[in-house]
Design an enzyme around this catalytic site. Structure first.
Site, PDB file in Angstrom:
ATOM      1  N   VAL A 130       0.833  -1.209   0.000  1.00 17.02           N
ATOM      2  CA  VAL A 130       0.000   0.000   0.000  1.00 17.02           C
ATOM      3  C   VAL A 130       0.865   1.255   0.000  1.00 17.02           C
ATOM      4  O   VAL A 130       0.575   2.228  -0.703  1.00 17.02           O
ATOM      5  CB  VAL A 130      -0.960  -0.010   1.208  1.00 17.02           C
ATOM      6  N   GLU A 131       1.939   1.234   0.784  1.00 21.01           N
ATOM      7  CA  GLU A 131       2.764   2.430   0.931  1.00 21.01           C
ATOM      8  C   GLU A 131       3.577   2.748  -0.321  1.00 21.01           C
ATOM      9  O   GLU A 131       3.631   3.907  -0.747  1.00 21.01           O
ATOM     10  CB  GLU A 131       3.704   2.270   2.133  1.00 21.01           C
ATOM     11  N   THR A 132       4.225   1.754  -0.901  1.00 20.82           N
ATOM     12  CA  THR A 132       5.183   2.047  -1.979  1.00 20.82           C
ATOM     13  C   THR A 132       5.143   1.043  -3.129  1.00 20.82           C
ATOM     14  O   THR A 132       6.084   0.998  -3.919  1.00 20.82           O
ATOM     15  CB  THR A 132       6.623   2.079  -1.431  1.00 20.82           C
TER      16      THR A 132
END
Length: 336
Positions: A130-132
């Site tokens: 989700v983050e990167t």
């Protein structure tokens, strides 16, 4: 491993720091030479943390004010998307497929992190996804530029970003890395898990035991650091994340949680017309929320592990996306 650089600790007096800044060699595009704010900050770092003033003067002589960062952080917040539009951003075939590949590639490290911290492998993979997008988009701004811009040129949140800048210089010294080499988001979030500098110093771990913590280029350290973060924020091994609920009656909406913090317990919600699909103790405090899904409204109870996910990002929809992506990863691997 990242470029290493020794940091001296020789102090100089605050008097003359502004002059020293003004006299520093000016790098192309430098924006903080002669700044009284920067002189004050350098004085604090030399006085309280033993940094060498000349070295910090040289460093800030190369820091650049980025208008694009100020534009991004000042932009009016977008209208919050409903869940039916938010979910498809993160629950995609490409993100699931890449997540399965990442899981398989780092299976041993993920299993070791799960054993050490009690955080399931799929949750760790989901956070990084989700983050990167599993390290595919970690940010292209120099962290020094991002944090300097926001610490010295964005008054609404200057105290927060000044603290993050302080933490960033401390972690650079502790890890013996050149702060000019480290990149991240426009807000200074770093590496595969997008840790702010304060989170790095508090929760990041050297999970491969090589003597350095590298969440930028070392997935092993990133995996261990995410697990460490969740362990410190209350993740309980083996417990569920959410429970779907049915609601009825005129008082049901009174049970909805304002914000993130779990205030009401299951028994109080039951009295307001909520009934969980799972057996939950009456005394358990939960986050009660409604999602506008494609098929209509859904009602959910966020359990303690759900709250732990919101400590990473204070958003119900973010936490639900992480949870559902983790479930999709398990399903894609054919696990129960």
């Amino acid at each position: 491993m990242l470029t290493m650089r020794r940091w001296a600790t020789r102090k100089v007096q605050w008097v003359g720091l502004t002059a020293l800044l003004s006299a520093a060699p000016v790098a192309s595009g430098a924006d903080y030479v002669g700044s009284p704010q920067v002189a004050e900050f350098i004085a604090e770092m030399t006085r309280d943390y033993g940094f060498a003033a000349e070295q910090l003067v040289e460093l800030f002589g190369q820091a650049q004010r980025k208008q694009v960062i100020l534009d991004a952080i000042s932009r009016p917040a977008e209208k919050v998307k409903p869940w039916k539009d938010y979910r498809p951003i993160f629950l995609t075939d490409a993100r699931i497929k890449r997540g399965v590949d990442f899981w398989r590639e780092h299976e041993e490290d993920l299993a070791r992190a799960e054993k050490a911290y009690g955080v399931p492998a799929q949750v760790i993979v989901s956070i990084i996804g989700v983050e990167t997008f599993y390290g595919g988009n970690t940010g292209n701004y120099r962290v020094l530029d991002a944090l300097s811009t926001l610490a010295f040129d964005y008054p609404p949140r200057a105290p927060f970003f000044r603290q993050q800048l302080k933490e960033f210089l401390l972690l650079s010294r502790e890890e013996q890395v050149d702060p000019l080499t480290l990149k991240g988001s426009y807000a200074g979030a770093m590496g595969l898990p997008q840790f702010m500098p304060s989170s790095f110093r508090a929760y990041a771990v050297d999970f491969d035991n090589d003597g350095h913590i590298d969440i930028w280029g070392n997935p092993t350290d990133a995996i261990g650091s995410v697990a460490s973060y969740f362990k410190h924020h209350g993740w309980k091994a083996g417990l569920p994340v959410v429970s779907q609920a049915d609601v009825k009656g005129a008082q049901a909406d009174q049970g909805l949680t304002e914000g993130i913090e779990p205030v009401k317990n299951v028994g109080q919600l039951r009295a307001l017309g909520w009934s969980s699909h799972d057996a939950l103790g009456d005394d358990l405090r939960v986050t009660a929320f409604r999602l506008e899904a494609a098929g209509g409204p859904e009602y959910w109870l966020g359990l303690p592990n759900f709250y732990a996910i919101t400590r990473y990002n204070r958003s119900v929809m973010y936490a639900m996306a992480v949870h559902q992506l983790s479930e999709s990863l398990v399903k894609a691997r054919g696990f129960k």
